[in-house]
Design an enzyme around this catalytic site. Structure first.
Site, short mmCIF file in Angstrom:
data_model
loop_
_atom_site.label_atom_id
_atom_site.label_comp_id
_atom_site.label_asym_id
_atom_site.label_seq_id
_atom_site.Cartn_x
_atom_site.Cartn_y
_atom_site.Cartn_z
N VAL A 106 18.83 31.15 44.80
CA VAL A 106 19.27 32.47 44.38
C VAL A 106 18.56 32.84 43.09
CG1 VAL A 106 21.25 33.92 43.76
CG2 VAL A 106 21.54 32.04 45.41
N CYS A 107 17.91 33.99 43.08
CA CYS A 107 17.29 34.52 41.87
C CYS A 107 16.31 33.51 41.27
CB CYS A 107 18.39 34.93 40.89
SG CYS A 107 17.84 35.94 39.49
N ALA A 108 16.50 33.14 40.01
CA ALA A 108 15.58 32.21 39.34
C ALA A 108 15.71 30.78 39.85
CB ALA A 108 15.81 32.24 37.83
N THR A 126 12.04 36.10 44.30
CA THR A 126 12.86 35.85 43.12
C THR A 126 13.17 37.20 42.48
OG1 THR A 126 13.10 34.50 41.11
CG2 THR A 126 10.95 35.55 41.47
#
Length: 321
Positions: A106-108, A126
């Protein structure tokens, strides 16, 4: 559905919603026939401090978790550099990914996956503001700057923060079918599949701070007055360089052309007007520098995959009428 284990990796500094968003999707799916077994694990087995200073409890130490696993989820952290410097964390992520049917970030969280070698030769997503940093730090990763989430084989990566919910809904759909995923989305009052991609977010912020001062001033001018004269000749004149040199600066520093950048900035300006106002589409188009309502519609279809009217209906207000 057979029992399916979901392990959420925890570590200090992790983004709170990266953790709770996906877990809540799987938890709600259990109310509609799912059999997800949710666990959390941290490097030492101790509680961790997430963003906002909130404490998250871990069920186990990562080293004590044995496979096989159904889904391994690696959330991100604002300080992604610290996450990829934690060699013990990366070693456990690599080991557990080998024991998992699928691995998601998730994300970073894409950064520790990449640092663990799990994204080599793969396409990945990202947060929109981190796509350039991910590509520079890990040139072996094919970074998709616009996708909300990406599947490449057994590895899934998602864009910024709430995109982890989008990704988790997709995993629920794969496991339990589209109707169950729709019920979960409806329960959580979120889109089953949100319209548009990350291109709906800030063009100017995504450009960062170019090295050349004339280019920085030019980008600021475009953001301040998207309807201005931003032809190549006009912009080159304001920057005090030739049209060829300006084109080279855009390519080298922003990996785009002057015309493409202006077009994206104008779509973003129109998006902001649609979110915060009630002006007719032709007025929005003119103020954004897109000329006509028809040009506005074509630009939105190309950039966001939705019509301006649909965008306004979905994003104009969070006040619920």
């Amino acid at each position: 559905m057979r029992s399916h284990s979901v392990l959420m990796v925890l570590y200090d500094g992790v983004r709170l919603l990266d953790v709770t968003g996906p877990l809540e999707v799987f938890a709600v799916a259990n109310e509609y026939g799912g059999r997800y077994r949710l666990r959390t694990a941290s490097p030492s087995g101790a509680d961790v401090r997430a963003t906002a200073g909130l404490r998250l409890g871990a069920d186990a130490a990562l080293a004590d978790v044995a496979g096989p696993l159904g889904t391994l989820v690696v959330p991100g952290a604002p300080d992604w550099a610290a996450s990829i410097a934690d060699r013990a964390l990366l070693e456990q992520v690599r080991r557990l990914a080998g024991a998992a049917r699928r691995t998601a970030s998730v994300c970073a969280g894409a950064f520790p996956l990449a640092a663990a070698g799990l994204l080599d030769g793969r396409r990945a997503a990202t947060h929109w503001s981190l796509t350039g940093e991910l590509a520079r730090a890990f040139p072996g990763v094919d970074v998709d700057p616009d996708a909300i989430f990406v599947r490449d084989g057994r590895v899934f990566t998602s864009a910024g923060i709430t995109a982890g919910i989008d990704l988790s809904l997709s995993l629920v759909e794969h496991d339990l079918g589209a109707e169950t995923a729709r019920l979960v989305a409806k329960h959580l009052v979120v889109f089953m599949a949100r319209p548009g991609g990350q291109s709906q977010f800030s063009v100017r912020l995504g450009a960062g701070r170019p090295r050349h001062e004339p280019l920085r001033r030019l980008l600021d001018a475009i953001a301040e007055d998207p309807a201005g004269d931003h032809t190549l000749a006009a912009m080159a004149g304001r920057a005090g360089v030739s049209a060829r040199h300006l084109t080279r600066l855009f390519r080298d520093e922003l990996d785009t052309t002057p015309a493409a950048y202006v077009a994206r900035a104008r779509v973003e300006a129109a998006r902001t007007m649609l979110e915060g106002g009630t002006d007719p589409l032709d007025v929005v188009a003119r103020r954004a520098g897109l000329g006509s309502a028809e040009t506005l519609r074509r630009a939105f279809a190309a950039a966001l995959g939705v019509t301006p009217a649909a965008y306004r209906a979905r994003f104009a207000s969070t006040r619920g009428g």
